[in-house]
Design a protein around this motif. Structure first.
Motif, short mmCIF file in Angstrom:
data_model
loop_
_atom_site.label_atom_id
_atom_site.label_comp_id
_atom_site.label_asym_id
_atom_site.label_seq_id
_atom_site.Cartn_x
_atom_site.Cartn_y
_atom_site.Cartn_z
N LEU A 22 1.12 -1.34 0.00
CA LEU A 22 -0.08 -0.24 0.06
C LEU A 22 1.02 1.24 -0.06
O LEU A 22 1.78 0.98 1.38
N VAL A 23 0.56 2.24 -0.89
CA VAL A 23 1.65 3.37 -1.23
C VAL A 23 0.96 4.38 -1.17
O VAL A 23 -0.36 4.54 -1.42
N SER A 24 1.32 5.50 -0.41
CA SER A 24 0.50 7.21 -0.85
C SER A 24 0.69 7.32 -2.25
O SER A 24 1.82 6.84 -3.04
N ALA A 25 -0.57 8.37 -2.46
CA ALA A 25 0.29 8.23 -3.97
C ALA A 25 0.74 9.87 -4.46
O ALA A 25 1.45 10.06 -5.21
N ASP A 26 2.06 9.79 -3.64
CA ASP A 26 2.82 10.73 -3.78
C ASP A 26 4.20 9.76 -3.79
O ASP A 26 5.33 10.48 -3.51
N GLY A 27 3.91 8.59 -3.42
CA GLY A 27 4.90 7.27 -3.86
C GLY A 27 5.91 7.09 -2.50
O GLY A 27 6.65 6.57 -2.17
N LEU A 28 5.35 7.19 -1.51
CA LEU A 28 6.18 6.72 0.24
C LEU A 28 5.24 5.89 0.41
O LEU A 28 3.72 5.50 0.35
N PRO A 29 6.02 4.69 0.72
CA PRO A 29 5.57 3.15 1.75
C PRO A 29 4.51 3.29 2.66
O PRO A 29 4.96 4.06 3.65
N ILE A 30 3.29 2.45 2.62
CA ILE A 30 2.48 3.02 3.77
C ILE A 30 2.56 1.40 4.58
O ILE A 30 3.12 1.66 5.59
N SER A 31 2.79 0.44 3.93
CA SER A 31 2.31 -0.83 4.39
C SER A 31 2.75 -1.32 3.28
O SER A 31 2.11 -1.71 1.56
N SER A 32 3.25 -2.34 3.48
CA SER A 32 4.20 -3.99 2.98
C SER A 32 4.58 -4.91 3.31
O SER A 32 4.91 -5.30 4.51
N VAL A 33 4.01 -5.66 2.07
CA VAL A 33 4.12 -7.72 2.63
C VAL A 33 4.94 -8.27 1.42
O VAL A 33 4.06 -8.29 0.31
N LEU A 34 5.84 -7.84 1.17
CA LEU A 34 6.92 -8.52 0.70
C LEU A 34 7.86 -9.37 0.46
O LEU A 34 7.99 -9.56 1.29
N LYS A 35 8.08 -10.14 -0.45
CA LYS A 35 9.26 -11.01 -0.45
C LYS A 35 11.00 -10.42 -0.34
O LYS A 35 11.05 -9.53 -0.64
N PRO A 36 11.90 -11.21 0.64
CA PRO A 36 12.67 -10.98 0.47
C PRO A 36 13.69 -10.10 -1.07
O PRO A 36 13.59 -11.18 -1.94
N GLY A 37 14.02 -9.25 -1.09
CA GLY A 37 15.07 -8.91 -1.87
C GLY A 37 14.63 -7.84 -2.95
O GLY A 37 14.55 -6.91 -3.69
N LEU A 38 12.60 -8.10 -2.59
CA LEU A 38 12.09 -6.37 -3.29
C LEU A 38 12.14 -5.15 -2.27
O LEU A 38 12.04 -5.13 -1.23
N GLU A 39 12.78 -4.68 -2.81
CA GLU A 39 12.33 -3.19 -1.88
C GLU A 39 11.25 -2.12 -2.10
O GLU A 39 10.41 -1.74 -2.65
N GLU A 40 10.78 -1.88 -0.06
CA GLU A 40 9.95 -1.13 -0.26
C GLU A 40 9.10 0.06 -1.11
O GLU A 40 8.26 0.34 -1.64
N ASP A 41 10.57 0.68 -1.08
CA ASP A 41 10.70 2.71 -1.55
C ASP A 41 10.78 1.97 -2.51
O ASP A 41 10.06 3.50 -3.42
N ARG A 42 11.87 0.76 -3.18
CA ARG A 42 11.53 1.62 -4.59
C ARG A 42 9.90 1.11 -5.48
O ARG A 42 9.70 1.88 -6.46
N ILE A 43 9.42 -0.07 -4.76
CA ILE A 43 8.44 -0.07 -5.49
C ILE A 43 7.51 0.87 -5.05
O ILE A 43 6.31 1.02 -6.07
N ALA A 44 7.38 1.76 -4.48
CA ALA A 44 6.36 2.69 -3.95
C ALA A 44 6.36 4.26 -4.84
O ALA A 44 5.46 4.50 -5.56
N ALA A 45 7.69 4.59 -5.16
CA ALA A 45 8.20 5.50 -6.12
C ALA A 45 7.70 5.11 -7.20
O ALA A 45 7.34 5.95 -8.49
#
Length: 117
Positions: A22-45
């Motif tokens: 779940l990502v804010s409209a301006d590209g900031l991560p709110i909450s994530s459930v991701l496999k290791p190796g996936l970057e939350e910040d990168r996905i958000a942006a």
């Protein structure tokens, strides 16, 4: 565990997704459930950038408000779905995903997240 993460974990459990965020409209991560190796910040942006472009295309081509963006790659899917006006849910699925079931479960999670935001 935060309330958003519970919704994302249930979505993954029900569908076998590789991850959800779940990502804010301006590209900031709110909450994530991701496999290791996936970057939350990168996905958000990246998600915020895609969402912004998708909204513009949908409006410019007179298709109304953007509901969903689906990206199909060689190794699976990335599906972005708006959650109100302030957030977007990003899900990652492999090629074996049953899209009909997946889209139905995404809709349920979307409604639950809207109520929480």
């Amino acid at each position: 565990m935060d309330k958003y993460m519970q919704v994302l974990q249930e979505l993954i459990k029900n569908t076998g997704l590789e991850g959800a965020s779940l990502v804010s409209a301006d590209g900031l991560p709110i909450s994530s459930v991701l496999k290791p190796g996936l970057e939350e910040d990168r996905i958000a942006a990246m998600s915020a950038a895609i969402l912004s472009l998708g909204e513009r295309v949908s409006e410019e081509l007179a298709k109304g408000g953007l509901e969903q963006i689906t990206i199909k790659g060689e190794n699976g899917y990335v599906i972005l779905t708006g959650v109100g006006h302030d957030a977007v849910m990003v899900v990652l699925a492999d090629n074996n995903a049953k899209l009909g079931l997946l889209l139905m479960e995404i809709k349920k999670a979307q409604e639950r997240l809207k109520a929480l935001i």
